[in-house]
Design a protein around this motif. Structure first.
Motif, PDB file in Angstrom:
ATOM      1  N   ALA A 223       1.228   3.975  -3.100  1.00 28.28           N
ATOM      2  CA  ALA A 223       0.850   5.374  -2.878  1.00 28.28           C
ATOM      3  C   ALA A 223       2.005   6.335  -3.161  1.00 28.28           C
ATOM      4  O   ALA A 223       1.781   7.455  -3.614  1.00 28.28           O
ATOM      5  CB  ALA A 223       0.362   5.557  -1.438  1.00 28.28           C
ATOM      6  N   ARG A 224       3.248   5.936  -2.905  1.00 29.96           N
ATOM      7  CA  ARG A 224       4.390   6.842  -3.012  1.00 29.96           C
ATOM      8  C   ARG A 224       5.191   6.697  -4.302  1.00 29.96           C
ATOM      9  O   ARG A 224       6.014   7.553  -4.623  1.00 29.96           O
ATOM     10  CB  ARG A 224       5.344   6.625  -1.829  1.00 29.96           C
TER      11      ARG A 224
ATOM     12  N   ASP B  37       0.834  -1.207   0.000  1.00 32.02           N
ATOM     13  CA  ASP B  37       0.000   0.000   0.000  1.00 32.02           C
ATOM     14  C   ASP B  37       0.866   1.254   0.000  1.00 32.02           C
ATOM     15  O   ASP B  37       0.615   2.202  -0.748  1.00 32.02           O
ATOM     16  CB  ASP B  37      -0.935   0.009   1.215  1.00 32.02           C
ATOM     17  N   PHE B  38       1.884   1.249   0.867  1.00 32.76           N
ATOM     18  CA  PHE B  38       2.783   2.402   0.949  1.00 32.76           C
ATOM     19  C   PHE B  38       3.485   2.640  -0.385  1.00 32.76           C
ATOM     20  O   PHE B  38       3.507   3.757  -0.893  1.00 32.76           O
ATOM     21  CB  PHE B  38       3.823   2.186   2.056  1.00 32.76           C
TER      22      PHE B  38
END
Length: 176
Positions: A23-24, A19-20
């Protein structure tokens, strides 16, 4: 293979990292693209290397107050490390990247990227963090392990070099 978290629901698992990174990744790629002087392939490699370094330590990093800021620092440090290695013989070509550009003035973008390629990697990192990422002098100093004074002087010299590279007519065009 089961990719679920461990039995402790409070501990971060691989999905948290996925997820991280999802997103980044876009933001990291934009920064990497500027750091590499417009080399899309090298920027992708740089992002992949930075994220893989974070994944190894994710169980600790996920507890940081600002893992996104840490990811930017890892990206810049990875870039600087790659530039120091003598074994890295890849060079940027004058070919355009394969991604579509939606700038209103593509000439401006190409000229800026070419000028960024001509400053040292450390100066390029300072310029990208200070003016693209809009970080403060102190944040940039922390990310690059420099003093605030060193960041200020590098910024001043790098901007002067960019002005020389771009010429007066180009500087007037930017102020419009």
């Amino acid at each position: 293979m089961d990719h679920s978290s461990t039995t402790d629901p409070a501990s971060p698992g691989p999905l948290d990292f996925l997820d991280f990174s999802a997103a980044r990744a876009g933001h990291l790629y934009k920064t990497a693209y500027l750091l590499t002087g417009g080399d899309a392939h090298l920027a992708e490699d740089l992002v992949q290397e930075a994220l893989s370094r974070m994944y190894v330590r994710w169980h600790r990093l996920s507890r940081l107050e600002n893992p996104a800021g840490y990811a930017q620092t890892v990206l810049v440090n990875t870039f600087l490390s790659m530039r120091r290695k003598r074994s890295n013989t890849e060079r940027v070509t004058h070919e355009f990247p394969e991604i579509a550009v939606t700038d209103t003035d593509p000439t401006l973008r190409v000229t800026m990227l070419q000028a960024l390629q001509q400053v040292s990697p450390q100066d390029r990192a300072v310029l990208v963090l200070r003016f693209w990422e809009d970080r403060s002098v102190e944040e940039t100093a922390t990310a690059l392990h420099l003093s605030a004074t060193a960041v200020r002087s590098r910024s001043h010299r790098a901007l002067a070099r960019m002005r020389v590279l771009l010429g007066e007519s180009f500087a007037e065009r930017l102020s419009c």
